[in-house]
Design an enzyme around this catalytic site. Sequence first.
Site, short mmCIF file in Angstrom:
data_model
loop_
_atom_site.label_atom_id
_atom_site.label_comp_id
_atom_site.label_asym_id
_atom_site.label_seq_id
_atom_site.Cartn_x
_atom_site.Cartn_y
_atom_site.Cartn_z
CG ASN A 9 -1.72 1.24 1.40
OD1 ASN A 9 -1.83 2.03 0.47
ND2 ASN A 9 -2.30 1.44 2.58
CE LYS A 11 0.06 3.42 4.77
NZ LYS A 11 -0.08 3.59 6.19
CG HIS A 95 -5.94 1.78 5.03
ND1 HIS A 95 -5.55 2.70 5.97
CD2 HIS A 95 -4.90 0.93 4.86
CE1 HIS A 95 -4.30 2.41 6.35
NE2 HIS A 95 -3.89 1.34 5.69
CD GLU A 97 -3.11 5.41 6.69
OE1 GLU A 97 -3.06 5.47 5.45
OE2 GLU A 97 -2.18 4.95 7.39
CD GLU A 165 -3.75 -2.76 7.37
OE1 GLU A 165 -2.65 -3.05 6.91
OE2 GLU A 165 -4.33 -1.69 7.13
N GLY A 171 2.16 2.12 10.80
CA GLY A 171 3.12 3.21 10.65
C GLY A 171 3.80 3.62 11.94
CB SER A 210 4.90 -1.75 12.05
OG SER A 210 4.47 -0.42 12.24
#
Length: 251
Positions: A9, A11, A95, A97, A165, A171, A210
């Site tokens: 991904n 991003k 996702h 985010e 996730e 991250g 991560s």
Amino acid sequence: MRRYLIAGNWKMNKTNNEAIDLARRIVLNTKGIEKIDIVICPPFTALAPVYDAIKDSNVRPGAQNMYYEDEGAYTGEISGKFLKAMGCEFVIIGHSERRKYFSESDTDVNKKIKKALSFGITPIVCVGETLEEREKGKTADVVKKEIIGALQEQTDKEKIIFAYEPIWAIGTGKTAQPEDANKIHNLIRNIIKTDFGMDETVVRVLYGGSVNPSNAEALMSQPDIDGSLVGGASLDVKSFVEIITTSANLA
Ligand code: PEP
């Protein structure tokens, strides 16, 4: 037998030239790896040149999001219909985010999955808890709610790929302990079997948060983990290829 899948991904990273360069290097360094699926999800602006760079390779074309309407007055949106026309095969949906910064709800996620499936694009559906939810012991409830939201009134459900996730691991450099992650993957299988009558043995459940070359082997060796959605480490050829190679060696 479930095939491992490693998806990158990217991003909101990589201009077109940078994206083409990264894609070419991934293709070059993963030649001959046939035992697992490799997917890359560049930003929308780079899809066309990147899909061109990976054609005739074993790297599959993915995207990071899509809208559930086909076309019309939805300024700034990209539809599944457009992605399909470009040759997209996988799309990340829900996702954390997107849920956090763009207020995507379980209903939006459900509609996007339905539309992706209708175009024959495989949705990679993200679920996972925040740190606060984890500390309050709510992980199972949060994951269950998101899975139920995603699967309502879907057909072709076994084609959906889930990505667990934990949001606190995305991250941040923090990763879930492999055994703890495996427990949630197992829980996801139980939910899809018990609540939706699905064959939980065929559905792929990826881990994300991560993942890097040093923790990939321990995570991918878990019985219920079928690969990974990789963010930061997928932007670095060496790290991404190492994660892919490690997974391929376990396959
Ligand atoms: C992700 O964006 O899905 C992700 C898992 O990111 P990272 O690997 O950087 O934690």
